[in-house]
Design an enzyme around this catalytic site. Structure first.
Site, PDB file in Angstrom:
ATOM      1  CG  ASP A  11      -0.352   0.259   2.526  1.00 33.16           C
ATOM      2  OD1 ASP A  11       0.893   0.342   2.599  1.00 33.16           O
ATOM      3  OD2 ASP A  11      -1.100   0.405   3.516  1.00 33.16           O
ATOM      4  CB  CYS A  68       1.178  -2.245   4.701  1.00 34.87           C
ATOM      5  SG  CYS A  68       1.004  -3.178   6.238  1.00 34.87           S
ATOM      6  N   GLY A  69       2.688  -0.208   6.068  1.00 36.05           N
ATOM      7  CA  GLY A  69       3.406   0.605   7.052  1.00 36.05           C
ATOM      8  C   GLY A  69       3.996  -0.241   8.165  1.00 36.05           C
ATOM      9  CB  THR A  70       2.537  -2.080  10.897  1.00 37.51           C
ATOM     10  OG1 THR A  70       1.335  -2.575  10.290  1.00 37.51           O
ATOM     11  CG2 THR A  70       2.295  -0.713  11.532  1.00 37.51           C
ATOM     12  CG  HIS A 101      11.124 -24.587  11.778  1.00 35.34           C
ATOM     13  ND1 HIS A 101      11.360 -24.428  13.117  1.00 35.34           N
ATOM     14  CD2 HIS A 101      12.224 -25.208  11.273  1.00 35.34           C
ATOM     15  CE1 HIS A 101      12.563 -24.936  13.429  1.00 35.34           C
ATOM     16  NE2 HIS A 101      13.107 -25.398  12.309  1.00 35.34           N
ATOM     17  CG  ASN A 102       6.454 -21.314  10.240  1.00 38.34           C
ATOM     18  OD1 ASN A 102       7.131 -20.323  10.544  1.00 38.34           O
ATOM     19  ND2 ASN A 102       6.026 -22.170  11.140  1.00 38.34           N
ATOM     20  CG  HIS A 136       9.427 -28.346  10.576  1.00 38.34           C
ATOM     21  ND1 HIS A 136       9.177 -27.807  11.810  1.00 38.34           N
ATOM     22  CD2 HIS A 136      10.747 -28.678  10.555  1.00 38.34           C
ATOM     23  CE1 HIS A 136      10.296 -27.794  12.518  1.00 38.34           C
ATOM     24  NE2 HIS A 136      11.254 -28.325  11.776  1.00 38.34           N
TER      25      HIS A 136
END
Ligand code: RB5
Length: 145
Positions: A11, A68-70, A101-102, A136
């Site tokens: 964004d 984005c910002g955060t 792992h993910n 995993h």
């Protein structure tokens, strides 16, 4: 490293960092498609986060990067799309481990949180780490049932 094709989006809060990440991907000869936004004008992050997440979930792109910002808003949106494992990272350790792992398929970052130098290191750590499979994979299989 597997042959990657990256869907990327942001964004207005992530626009400047997305430009730097795209330059970085170019310098590494990694293919990508920019899903917008295409200016710093205020916009709604769910539009761009969902576009990237759906492109990855559909198999059109192996992985995605959303800024984005955060990094929080885009990660919330992306993780609502079936098959997406979006990881909000502000450090290289998490970026590496979330791949191992993910089997993270989307990296989210916050332009107002991480500096550009760290962000590019996070991108590299995330791009270059391989999923370990094994126990995993069993855990990933339990996420969506
Ligand atoms: C936009 O101001 C900001 O809210 C957005 O970039 C993001 O940080 C939302 O989570």
């Amino acid at each position: 490293m597997e042959n990657l094709s990256i869907a990327i989006g942001c964004d207005h809060g992530g626009f400047e960092l997305k430009q730097k990440v795209m330059e970085h991907l170019k310098s590494r000869n990694i293919e990508f498609k920019d899903f917008g936004t295409f200016s710093k004008d205020s916009c709604d992050y769910p539009i761009y986060a969902r576009a990237v997440a759906e492109a990855v979930a559909d198999g059109c792109y192996k992985r995605g990067i959303i800024i984005c910002g955060t990094g929080i808003g885009v990660s919330i949106v992306a993780n609502k799309v079936k098959g997406i494992r979006a990881s909000l990272c502000s450090d290289t350790f998490s970026a590496r481990l979330t791949r191992m792992h993910n089997d993270s398929n989307i990296l989210c970052m916050g332009e107002r949180v991480v500096g550009a130098g760290l962000a590019l290191d996070i991108v590299d750590a995330w791009l270059d780490a391989e999923f370990e499979g094994g126990r995993h994979q069993r855990r990933i299989d339990m996420i969506e049932g």
